[in-house]
Design an enzyme around this catalytic site. Sequence first.
Site, PDB file in Angstrom:
ATOM      1  N   GLY A 110      15.912 -36.693  10.836  1.00  0.00           N
ATOM      2  CA  GLY A 110      15.628 -35.252  10.896  1.00  0.00           C
ATOM      3  C   GLY A 110      16.280 -34.152  10.087  1.00  0.00           C
ATOM      4  O   GLY A 110      15.945 -32.873  10.260  1.00  0.00           O
ATOM      5  N   HIS A 140      16.602   3.773  25.028  1.00  0.00           N
ATOM      6  CA  HIS A 140      18.077   4.652  24.980  1.00  0.00           C
ATOM      7  C   HIS A 140      18.746   4.076  26.163  1.00  0.00           C
ATOM      8  O   HIS A 140      18.192   3.716  27.282  1.00  0.00           O
ATOM      9  CB  HIS A 140      17.834   6.066  25.207  1.00  0.00           C
ATOM     10  CG  HIS A 140      19.091   6.811  25.556  1.00  0.00           C
ATOM     11  ND1 HIS A 140      19.771   6.892  24.380  1.00  0.00           N
ATOM     12  CD2 HIS A 140      19.504   7.279  26.294  1.00  0.00           C
ATOM     13  CE1 HIS A 140      20.925   7.649  24.722  1.00  0.00           C
ATOM     14  NE2 HIS A 140      20.767   7.829  26.003  1.00  0.00           N
TER      15      HIS A 140
END
Length: 472
Positions: free
Chosen positions: A36, A448
């Site tokens: 891996g 916002h």
Amino acid sequence: MTHYDLAIIGSGSGNSVITGYWDDKKVALIDGGIFGGTCLNVGCIPTKMYVYPAQLAASAAEAKKLGVDLEFKGADWVGIRDRIFGRIDAISEGGRRYRDLELENVDLYSEYATFTGEKELTMASGAVITADNIVVASGSRAVLPQVRGIDLPGVHTSDTIMRLDELPERIVIVGGGYIASEFAAVFSGLGSSVTQVNRSGALMRHQDADISTAFTKAAAARWNVELNSHLTGIRTADRGLVVEFEGTDGKKLELVADVVLVAAGRVPNTDTLGVAGIGLDQREDGTLLVDEYQRLLRGGEPVPGMFAMGDVANLEQLKHVANRETRVVVHNLENPSDLRPMDRRAVAAAVFTNPQIATVGLSEAEARFAHPERELAVAIQEYGSTAYGWAMDDTEGFVKIVADKHTGEILGGHIMGHEASLLIQPLIQAMVNGTTVAQLARGPYWIHPALTEVVENALLSLGVDPQAGDPL
Ligand SMILES: Cc1cc2nc3c(=O)[nH]c(=O)nc-3n(C[C@H](O)[C@H](O)[C@H](O)COP(=O)(O)OP(=O)(O)OC[C@H]3O[C@@H](n4cnc5c(N)ncnc54)[C@H](O)[C@@H]3O)c2cc1C
Ligand SMILES: NC(=O)c1ccc[n+]([C@@H]2O[C@H](COP(=O)([O-])OP(=O)(O)OC[C@H]3O[C@@H](n4cnc5c(N)ncnc54)[C@H](O)[C@@H]3O)[C@@H](O)[C@H]2O)c1
């Protein structure tokens, strides 16, 4: 001697080259290390699994200035370690078993290989194989400065430091780059006394100069930082190790530690692979040279059926770059008459230290060097100038953007601060899609009062020339 249609050296990114296309063909997958590769076993994934709990631990101190009384009572190192590797080791072993036992067309060689001919590999056991196509994905490894005591017990690289049996009380970290800075944040967050020592005069020196300067200051406010000092030796002491450095001014520095982490850079695994013997083109640092289709080169010409990708062939040493190169190799191996090039525009990276750093494209100095003919617009916008920054009472974080003043082309973005790795993404998108400063600043809504407003405001404060049709 066994012959294969495809041989792949390296089971990190290399593992993903085995697609369904090869189901009716013979494939050799060769890896002498852990199945891996780096990212899964000893790189991106386990480090970030330490970064998150360390960030939670560090937040206790940060909460104090906002009037929140959190107490950090310590970290269960063994519990954290076992949670991380309980998950990772199982994935690695599952992947190995699948390739080894379940896929009939794939032979897994769990040993190191070297080139003994252009399409011929010899295993450590002496087995020899040949293949019509070879993909080199052998990655990189940590560099250990050859000083006295470097092999003493207690001296680690990133390969071993995450498996310690206990959290060290005192750790010395050698290096000022990605790995050193991420581990400094992890160990200091979890409660170790950390001293990070770097050879040069600032940390993260490959970043934009403003980021490097600000990060060096921010790190020094969180853990001990020593600069302009290189490692000269390590010796054992009554209780631990003495780590010896020499300053650029000749001054000696000695630090006592339980554990030393050496993070002094990584070199490509080309020397151990015997590539020089078959005359493949390499850069001075040993990385393999490839063309835009990821084909290996000899004398500047592509070698038929031979590809390379990942840390062994690029300069970035980043997993998302290796992943993209893998997709290019997969396509070009399977479609030799329809080759597709690698896209290296807007390569981005994040350093998961504290505070985080994220970057895309050119630094200001690189932009000035690369584009002497252009007039540049440069803006620095502090987190503290936005409403969310007020909420955080942030005094460190900032966004820096470099753009072409006349065309509005974004050339680079650099962020230091809370979740910089997330905030950078709109700039990456814009650079890849050719979105200008005005289009990005005024095209989409910016929520916002989210922290993303700091990116919006940085774009607006660049002062680039307006173009006809810019959004309002
Ligand atoms: C501590 C650490 C943290 C990191 N964090 C990040 C991050 O957050 N984000 C990010 O983008 N990148 C990160 N990286 C970088 C990332 O891990 C690498 O860029 C990526 O894993 C490279 O993949 P690769 O396929 O090229 O090589 P690897 O995954 O290293 O695979 C190469 C494989 O080849 C094998 N091999 C080598 N030579 C031979 C041989 N001669 N014969 C047989 N087998 C051989 C090795 O055993 C290895 O398994 C990190 C790296 C480290 C070390
Ligand atoms: N978040 C991420 O994306 C991530 C995380 C970790 C690693 N990586 C990848 O891995 C690569 C390697 O990381 P790295 O941190 O090892 O390398 P690096 O090149 O980033 O840093 C090496 C550092 O060690 C210092 N150094 C070298 N020799 C020394 C000595 N003798 N004494 C003192 N200091 C010395 C150098 O000055 C430099 O600061 C990175 O380039 C990066 O691409 C990425």
